[in-house]
Structures are given as C-alpha cells and as structure tokens.
Write an enzyme that holds these catalytic residues in place. Structure first.
Site, PDB file in Angstrom:
ATOM      1  CG  HIS A   1      -0.396   7.010   3.706  1.00  0.00           C
ATOM      2  ND1 HIS A   1      -0.667   8.457   3.723  1.00  0.00           N
ATOM      3  CD2 HIS A   1      -1.393   6.629   4.783  1.00  0.00           C
ATOM      4  CE1 HIS A   1      -1.822   8.982   4.451  1.00  0.00           C
ATOM      5  NE2 HIS A   1      -2.090   7.705   5.053  1.00  0.00           N
TER       6      HIS A   1
ATOM      7  CD  GLN B   1      -2.785   1.068   2.454  1.00  0.00           C
ATOM      8  OE1 GLN B   1      -2.654   1.257   3.445  1.00  0.00           O
ATOM      9  NE2 GLN B   1      -4.093   0.787   1.856  1.00  0.00           N
TER      10      GLN B   1
ATOM     11  CD  GLU C   1      -7.007   7.408   4.514  1.00  0.00           C
ATOM     12  OE1 GLU C   1      -6.109   6.675   4.151  1.00  0.00           O
ATOM     13  OE2 GLU C   1      -8.233   6.790   4.543  1.00  0.00           O
TER      14      GLU C   1
ATOM     15  CG  HIS D   1       1.231   3.494   5.305  1.00  0.00           C
ATOM     16  ND1 HIS D   1       2.074   4.123   6.407  1.00  0.00           N
ATOM     17  CD2 HIS D   1      -0.084   3.255   5.778  1.00  0.00           C
ATOM     18  CE1 HIS D   1       0.914   4.280   7.183  1.00  0.00           C
ATOM     19  NE2 HIS D   1      -0.053   3.556   7.189  1.00  0.00           N
TER      20      HIS D   1
END
Lengths: 245, 604, 122, 145
Positions: free
Chosen positions: B233, B231, B246, B356
């Site tokens: 980010h 992933q 986030e 991330h």
C-alpha cells in the site's frame, strides 16, 4: 542512545500464583515507542511468559485496554515519551477479573452486549437492490455512538460498575442508544425492557469518567442521560396507558 | 479431550467468517455453526480496513466497467468468470449490509455516497467515513447475534485441521481462556483467517494476521495460488506502518517528493491533474502497485525525504480544508496526530509503501471450494481468482461478504450430504496432534529466540521479496528462510502453563508464517516476468506466453514447495497492455472504437 | 425484568437540581444582608428591605408558596444524592435506606406545605 | 446439531477478583471531585432547613414575634459563616450542573448536534436574570409584609 523506562507490570499466572505480584522491567524507548511496542519488546527479549491482548496497534480493534498509572488506556495509543522520568505502573483493566497477567475476563461485558439486541429491527422491509434513505443529518444523529470499539475502558472507569456488576454499563447503553436513534430501526421498545431496569440506565449517577477515558470520543455518559429521558418517557406512557406495562 | 460437534465449523470471525456464519444460519436454519476465532470477532483485522467497499451504484457505471477495472487491475491474471460473478453479487451484498444497519456515508438526498478509488474508472466505492472495515465488521458481528444457531467459540486457536483421505472432518482448537484443547467435529469447514502480511517486517496489518488458515490448508495438501503477489500500500506511516487509507488520495490528497514535485506523472500516471480535483486512473488514483513502484524509483533517484524511520514522501491533504477533512477523514486526522504528531489540516503526512495485502491464498474454485473435500475458503486467505496480480483498493472488503456468503451456502449444502467422522478415532488423532504441538514447550536444546527469528524473517522478506525483486535477492531470501526454518525447529518456549499461554501460540503462528513465506519466495523465484505487484528487475516485461498462468505451490514439508502453473480463465477481456493516466485514456478510447467497429461489422 | 421506579425520583431530582442551580445562589447571597432587628421594633422595609423581603418570603401567601417549592426542590434533590451517595460509599443500600431518604424529603416538604397553607388562608 | 461433551479435567483457570476498596474515590482526583460535587448540595439542604425554620415561625402564632427571632437568627454570624461556605458549595453545584446539562440534549442544528455551549449560555443566562430579579425585588423594598 535510547532512554530507558522503568516499568512495573502486575503479573498473575493462575497455575502458579495465588495472587498478582509486581515484576520490574527496564525498556529502552524512542520518541515513537508505544506501550504496546514496549510490552512486545519485553515479551520477545526479557520475559516470554508475559501475556496481553493486542492486534491492530492503531486504536481501532479494542484489544489492548489496560491500566496505566491507574488510568484506563489503550496500550497502542499510550506513548512512553509522555511518562519520561516516571515509573510506568501497568495493571490489567480494572473492574474485570484478572485471567492472567494483563488479560482480563471480558465475558460479562460481551454477554451484556448480546443482551441489548444490538441489531436493526427494521420498520419496513426493503428489496435487495434498494437502500433505506438516510440523510447525512439522520446519520450524524447516531454516528458518534457507532464508534465504540468495545475496548472496555469505560467499564474500568465506571465506579457504578465497580460497585455493582449487574449494571449493564456505558458501552452497552451507548450501543443500544446508537440503534434506538437509527432512522431504520424500530426496536427501541424491546431494548427499553433492559434499559428500564435498575441495572439498566438507572444505575448511572453521571460520574462522567467513562466519557473522559473513551479513546474514540463516543461519550457514553451522554448516551446514558439521553437514554434516561427515553426510559422516563416510556415510564410515563406506560403509566397513563392502561394495561400497557 | 472436550469435543464439540457442529454441522459447519468456521475458522476466523472477520468479515468473511461472520458473513459465512450468517449465510448458514439464514439459508439452513436447522444447521448449527461453530464459529471459531482466536480473538473476539470485533478484533478481527477487517476492523482496520478504512477505504471502502466497491459495488456498482451510479447510473453511469456498469457491471462490465467494474469487471474491466478489476481484470485490468489484476494484470489479466484473474479468473474472468469468477470476476463476473463477483461484480454482479457485490452491490447486493452491500445493500444487505445497509439493511443490517451499516452506517454508509450518504449523499444529501439520503442515497448512498460513493467515492473515487485507485484504478476504478467510475466512483463505486461505498464508504462509512474512513472506517468502512470497522463499521462493516461491527454490523456483521452485531447482526450475527440475532442467530441462535451460531455458536461462537471465542478465543479458540485453530491448531490443526483433521483431514481423512482428502476430506476435512474437523478442527483441533485450543481454548485459550481455559487452557484446554477442544476438538470441533464438523461435516464441513470454512476457512476465513485472513492474509499473511505478518511475514514481512514492515506492514499495515494487525498482530493476528499470521496466515494460520492458509498454512493449515497448505500443510494438508491444498495448493497456495499466486503467493508471489503481495500488495504494497503506497501510503503507510513510517515506523509503525499504520495505514493512511487510499481514500486520502481519493478525496484529493497528493503525493510530493522532497522538492514538493508530484512525481507520479513521471511514471505513466500523468499528466498532472489539478490540485484537489482527482481524476480516475490518473496520478494519485493509479493502482496501488504502480504508485508503490513509483516511490521505489523516486527513492533510487534519491528524491525521497530521509527520516530516522526511513525514506518517505509527503501525503499532502492541506488543500482539502479542515471541515472536509473532519467530515470525510476523521480517523486519518486522529491517527496522524497520535502516531506522527501532525495535523493533516496544516502539515503533510510522511508516508511510504508498506506491505498490506496478500493477493494469493488457498486455491479455490469460483464457489470457494478447495481441493480438499468439505473445505471452503473465503476472504483474503483464499485465492478465489478475482484479484490476479494486483488487488484494486475496496475490492477486498466486498470480497469478504460476497464470497463469505457463497462459502456459507456451499458449506451448508455439503454438510447435508455427509456424516460426522468416527468420534473416537478422530479424538485419538486430535490428542496426538495436540501433544505434538505442545512438545516444543521446554524441549531440551531449544534455545533459539522466537523474536529474533520473526524479526529476521520479516527483514529478509522485505529485502528480497519487496516491491522490486531479482533472482539474486529472492535466492538470498530463500537461503535465509531455510536457515530460519531450521532454527525454528529449536525455538525456545519456556512458558509451560496452559491458561493464555501466548508464548506457545506465538511460536505456532511463527511456524505458519515461515511456511507461507517459503511459498511466497519460491513462487516469486519461478515467475520470471513482471506482472502487477510482482516486479522483477531482471525480467521487466510481462510475458503472457509463458506466464499468463497462476502459480501453484504444493507443500513438501521442510523442502522447497513444488511450483506448478495453472491456466487462467479468459472470457471477455483479451489481455492488453495495462496502462493508466492519459495513456490509459487513449487506450480505452481505441478499445471502445475497436469494439464499436466490431459490433458494427457484426450488425451488418 | 422489573421496571425501575427511578424515573419518578430522577425527574424530581432533575427539577430540584435546576432550581438549586438557578435560584438558591442568589437567595444565599441575599441572606448575608439580613440585619438584626433592634429590640421591640417591627419589620420595616424602609429600614432594611432585605429583612422585609425575607419576611415576605416566609410570611406572605405567595412568598411562602415559592419558599415551599424551594425547600422541596432542595431536599428532594439533596436526599436523592444522599441515597445514591451511600451506595457510592459501599453501603449496601436496600429499601429501608430508600424509605428513610425519600421519606424524610417527603416529611420536610409536607411541613413546608402545611406552613404555606396556613400562611395562604390566614 | 450442536453437541458439547466435556471430558477434559476441569480447566486450570482461576480468575482473580481485585477487592473493591471503600475509599476508591480517594484514589483518583476525578472521583474525589465527583464526591465533592455530590455532597455540595448538602449545603443547599441546610439552607432549605433554615428557610423551613422561617416558615414554621411564620406559620405558628399570629404575630410576627417568632418571625423576628428567625430573622435575627439568620442575621447571626455563625449562620452567615455557614451560608458563605454554602454559597461556594451551591455555586460549585451550579457550575457542575450546567456542565452536565448539554450532555442531556441531542438537538440537531444545521445537520450537526447542537454544541453544548448554546445550552450553557442559556442556563447561565437564566441564573443571571433570576438573580437580577431577586436582587431588584429584595433591594427596592417592594416585598414586605
């Protein structure tokens, strides 16, 4: 071309050295370079045997506390740009035994942290799908003291801990105070047993340097004074209620 | 060699490890736990998590909605029965943390507050200001002190597992502080060592996130599942890669390119939502893979901002106002000032996507059991099957406590059924393993610089197995990794001391990273489709016929891992087109209408 | 796990500190305006009100009581800090040091109290 | 069951304790200011002893002859010079004391901890009022014997 920083790092290898010695390094740096990045540069390129603790590099895990020109700081939040033109003297965190190079033995601090019962001793039980109601004001009352990342800088700053290693120290008292203030907790009486001792809050003469060096603004000095008030009230109560003590 | 015998051994003392230890101490008070961690528990990387932990709380929310968001977010590569179990247990674990003293942020009336998060239809992310991971980890660590049966082995490095005929018997550890090896004999072992994002050069993770547990289990025959899903980010600081949670976007922050244009609307996440009023699953609240991919496209079009530290876009929080920022995002303000010298109150923050989270990990069943008997894995190091191809923000923190709890219970149960391995035989084996691991120190002809191998590995992973990949880029990375693995055999470790020998330990960690990176690259090569965070330029479409399946990497020493595919459990939610923004809204309305029509039909 | 008796001394120290901080500065400032009384003359408020005030402060019943409080506040506060200061100067303080410091504070306060009592009841 | 068996040769760990220097407080400006703050109150004690001398004079003997000697003593320039230094020392004590006091309270006002400035304003207010009253009484000759 990146500028160069002269660094003097205190080295100590228990299996080879009798006592610590200074090793000089020259490290290139840019505007963003932190002391931690510089140490990693040295380890990767100049001397692989240099040992230091680090992990998050964003001042939240508390691993990389060390002395920079005599001041306790987090390496990841110290920038070479602020020391341009000077020599950076890097030593292990003060008031702790040196384990090796920039690594100190924190077990005394960790052991005291465990002695203070840093967990909720609940007033009343709650079902497992029901929370304790805690208004933002109740939360705000202790929230600042729950920000301690256990980095140990306040212990390196505190002259009372330097002079008397029995003192349980700023961070542990701040953590005790955090739980004593939590609206869900009823464990103050038990924690006061440790705080009431000579080596508890009463070793503190409010130098105040611990709050100055704290990287997270926890203000342990304030927590200690407020705990002194708790301890004094508890002292008075114990003296006037027969047989309480 | 020193020996410690404990009923259960846990490797890693982050969110999952601590929760597992507490679970054993609570469900089996007579058993003893050896909690092994290479750093003090409060340094574990859980501490750096900021956003929050997802658990159904509001009345207008339901377990099914959380289920749908998670499965759709994972692009249907999730084990739906496990996701069902996960969404059901999540709230209970978060209440448990609240009872243990976790300072969750509150609504004025004292009830828990939840905030919107990427890919979540209804706000359900519990948060503690913007340091949720920190508060969760410290709550768990401080609560674990209550239990005398948890024996912590702090600053013990897990060198290897002891596995006899596919059953784990113990862990060979190295006591870093004393500089001596220590064999931990245990009847069951839980691995909770976190992710492996340090394979990449530019990442938001701490230095300790080197996938130790993953590589150890992998080398002993456990399969690594879905390793190609890494992933990105969308909002990390350029250069140092520090995370801008986030929650910045959850609270209303917006992303603008060099023209100040909110570019996300061009990538299926529109239409543009009003400033400061974020709408679930729209614009900046899209899932992480989509928002990161939008950045990559903007960069290709040359509409990102050039800086000495690389291309960035602006994360603008100015419209939220100082009081709101200092109340909801105090840590973000502190980080922005410290690392890029900007105050979010009056200047936008330069951000770019950074590695991330590793969705993949050790293959486990729904109860965290691995294929190796007696071995359990929980948290980011495990692939229990709830994240699929893309993890939704705030599903990971709660995963650590939900499956940490399960792993603790299961490991306790298993340890009652078996007995300890033969101490002398195991001790002999441990001594040989330790000698082998120490043999790289000062070995002749070893002159490869470790730092350079690590840097080149990170660079080639960033280049070849990044946000967008294609056959050529992955093959280039694989070739480079093969060369690096060969050079790693000649890595130079000059420090022959014992106490705190970090140079040798870093070399061991580099070995773990290379193995994990190899699994990631090969898994990515074989998945010729685009799904979730694995986007192929040469195969842009999702191919459910061939690839609605988990990739499984089996260790073959220095040779390429064999990649096989395992089926995906689909129970309630049939695979559908994964859409967000207005398109998502329409699709949801259609799906609901279809479901109601179906229900009506059945009703007659 | 013996409970420390420090709360008593700390409370007195705190009260003394407040008194020193708020009351003593003006007292010292005023003392600059004390003038010599010529040979053979008496204390005369008209001639020098400051002298008279200081005289009142030590001579009158009520005045001497405030003076007693001021003196006690100052000495208890100061000697508490001397005791801890010795510790700061790496002197290994023990019960003897404590006895000397707080004993001295007690004696001085006692003298002041006796003098105040004499003035009050004479 | 948790069992530890020690077989390995004793660890090569040799923690090094740095010595505690007696002049630690000269090494850092912050510590030096702390020691100055701690010793500033000695001048308050000195002034207290001066007052004590006055009280003893007032108490011994029934006439005011000794009291006059004390007043003349207080009026002598050596005492005044010492008291000038004493004033600065005590004012420094006041300054540091009022800086520390806000840290010893944690009242919540409108959901926030009360800012320290409120406490300081109150303390400096008290100083001002007390001083005003004392000066007024001393200057107007109301107080006499």
């Amino acid at each position: 071309m990146a500028d160069k920083m002269n660094m003097e790092i205190l080295r100590y290898r228990p299996e080879q050295d009798e006592k610590p010695w200074v090793q000089k390094f020259e490290v290139p740096f840019t505007h963003e370079t932190s002391l931690l990045e510089a140490l990693c540069y040295i380890k990767d390129n100049l001397d692989g045997s240099l040992s230091f603790r680090w992990s998050c590099r964003m001042a939240i895990c508390g691993s990389c506390g060390m002395m920079v020109n005599g001041t306790p700081r987090l390496a990841c939040k110290t920038f070479l740009r602020d020391y341009a033109g000077e020599v950076m003297r890097i030593e292990p965190l003060a008031n702790f035994p040196i384990e090796r190079d920039l690594v100190v033995d924190l077990s005394d601090f960790i052991e005291k942290l465990e002695r203070i019962k840093p967990y909720i001793i609940p007033k009343e039980e709650k079902k497992d799908d029901e929370e304790y109601l805690q208004t933002p004001t109740q939360l705000e009352k202790y929230h600042q003291f729950s920000g301690c990342i256990n980095c140990g800088l306040c212990y390196a700053a505190c002259p009372q801990y330097k002079l008397n290693k029995e003192f349980i120290g700023p961070a542990v008292i701040a953590l005790a105070y955090r739980y004593n203030l939590d609206s869900r907790d009823a464990g103050m009486k038990q924690r006061l047993e440790l705080l009431n001792q000579e080596s508890g809050v009463w070793s503190c003469t409010f130098v105040g340097y611990c709050s100055q060096v704290c990287p997270k603004g926890v203000d342990p000095a304030s927590a200690i004074q407020l705990s002194k008030i708790h301890s004094t009230t508890d002292y008075i109560i114990s003296k006037i209620t027969p047989g309480a003590d | 060699m020193d020996i410690v015998k404990a009923d259960v051994a846990i490797v890693g003392a982050g969110g999952a490890g601590l929760r597992a230890a507490i679970a054993v101490a609570e469900s089996a008070p007579d058993l003893d736990v050896a909690l092994i961690s290479k750093v003090y528990p409060m340094r574990s990387h859980t501490v750096a998590a900021e956003g929050g932990a997802a658990g159904v709380y509001r009345d207008d929310d339901s377990l099914y909605k959380h289920f749908v968001d998670t499965v759709a977010g994972g692009d249907w590569l999730c084990e739906q029965d496990v996701v069902d179990f996960f969404v059901d247990r999540a709230p209970r674990e978060l209440y448990q943390l609240e009872h243990w003293g976790c300072p969750w942020s509150r609504q004025p009336d004292g009830r828990i507050n939840v905030r919107p998060f990427g890919g979540m239809k209804v706000p359900r992310t519990w948060f503690a200001a913007d340091r949720t991971g920190f508060h969760m980890l410290h709550t768990l660590f401080q609560t674990s002190i209550k239990y005398s049966h948890i024996h912590r082995l702090d600053e013990h490095f897990a060198l290897d597992l002891i596995v006899h005929d596919n059953q784990v018997q113990g862990v060979l550890t190295f006591d870093i502080q004393n500089g001596i090896p220590r064999l931990v004999l245990a009847k069951s072992v839980v691995i909770a060592t976190g992710g492996s994002s340090r394979c990449y050069k530019f990442n938001t993770n701490g230095g300790i996130v080197t996938g130790d547990g993953m590589a150890l289990a992998y080398r002993h025959g456990a399969k690594l599942r879905d390793m190609e899903f890494v992933q990105y980010h969308p909002t990390g600081l350029p250069g140092c890669g520090v995370l801008m949670t986030e929650a910045c976007r959850g609270e209303g922050g917006v992303l603008t390119n060099k023209d100040g244009y909110r570019y996300l609307q061009d990538y299926g996440l529109g239409p543009e939502t009003p400033l400061g009023h974020p709408k679930s699953k729209y614009m900046e609240l899209g899932p992480r893979d989509r928002v990161s991919q939008a950045f990559w496209q903007e960069k290709k079009k040359g509409r990102t901002i050039k800086t000495p530290l690389g291309d960035v876009v602006n994360l603008d929080l100015r419209h939220l106002g100082e009081k709101y920022l200092h109340e909801r995002l105090p840590f973000i303000c502190e980080l922005a000032k410290a690392y890029v010298g900007l105050d979010p109150v009056d200047a936008p923050i330069p951000v770019c996507p950074t590695v991330h989270y590793t969705m993949g990990g050790i293959e486990t069943d729904g109860k965290t059991a691995c294929t190796i008997k007696g071995l359990y894995a929980a948290g980011e190091c495990a692939s229990v099957g709830i994240h699929g191809a893309n993890r939704l923000g705030s599903n990971s923190l709660v995963e650590t406590v939900v499956f940490g709890h399960v792993a603790g219970d299961e490991a306790a149960k298993f340890s009652r059924e078996v007995d300890f391995a033969d101490q002398n035989k195991t001790e002999k084996e441990a001594e040989d393993l330790y000698a082998a691991s120490r043999s790289i120190i000062g070995a002749k002809g070893h002159d490869e610089n470790m730092g350079r191998i690590r840097a080149e590995m990170g660079q080639t992973m960033d280049d070849g197995v990044g946000i967008y990949r294609d056959d050529a880029s992955i093959r280039a990375t694989i070739a480079k990794l093969a060369e690096l693995k060969a050079r790693y055999k000649k890595v130079k470790v000059s420090d022959d001391s014992n106490v705190f020998n970090t140079e040798w330990l870093n070399a061991v960690e580099l070995g773990f990273l290379l193995d994990n990176a190899y699994a990631m690259a090969y898994s990515a090569l074989n998945r010729t489709e685009s799904r979730g965070s694995h986007q192929r330029l040469d195969y842009p479409e999702r191919d459910d016929k061939k690839f609605l399946a988990h990739s499984l990497a089996t260790y073959n020493g220095d040779d390429a891992p064999t990649i096989t595919y395992g089926s995906v459990k689909i129970t309630k939610l049939k695979p559908a087109k994964r859409v967000y923004g207005a398109e998502g809204e329409k699709a949801e309305a259609a799906a609901k209408a279809a479901a109601e029509a179906e229900a009506a039909k059945e009703g007659k | 796990m013996k409970r420390s008796n420090e709360p008593i001394f700390w409370s007195i120290f705190g009260a003394g500190g407040m008194l020193v901080a708020i009351f003593v500065p003006v007292l010292i400032a005023l003392s600059f305006f004390i003038t010599k009384i010529p040979e053979g003359e008496q204390i005369n408020a008209a001639k020098s009100s400051i002298d008279a005030a200081f005289a009142w402060f030590t001579y009158s019943g009520f005045g001497s009581f405030i003076c007693f409080l001021t003196i006690s506040g100052c000495v208890w506060h100061a000697l508490h800090r001397v005791y801890h200061g010795m510790h700061d100067l790496t002197i290994h303080v023990n019960f003897a040091h404590q006895l000397i410091c707080y004993g001295l504070a007690f004696i001085i306060s006692l003298i002041a109290l006796v003098a105040c009592a004499i003035r009050m009841f004479s | 069951m948790f069992e530890v068996t020690k077989k390995e040769a004793p660890s090569k760990r040799k923690p090094f304790n740095r010595p505690v220097e007696a002049n630690w407080w000269t090494r850092k400006k912050f510590y030096t200011m702390y020691m100055i703050r701690e010793s500033s109150v000695l001048f308050a004690m000195l002034f207290a002893l001066e007052l004590l001398a006055g009280m003893i004079c007032a108490a011994t003997g029934n006439d005011t002859s000794c009291l006059i000697k004390w007043i003349n003593f207080m009026a002598s320039w050596p005492v005044k010079i010492v008291n000038v230094i004493g004033l600065f020392a005590v004012l420094y004590h006041t300054y540091t004391w009022f800086n520390l006091m806000p840290k010893a309270q944690r009242l919540m006002v409108k959901g926030e901890p009360m800012p320290g400035s409120f406490v300081k304003v109150a303390l400096y207010g008290a100083l001002f009022i007390t001083s005003l009253v004392a000066i007024a009484l001393a200057a107007t000759g109301l107080l006499s014997i």
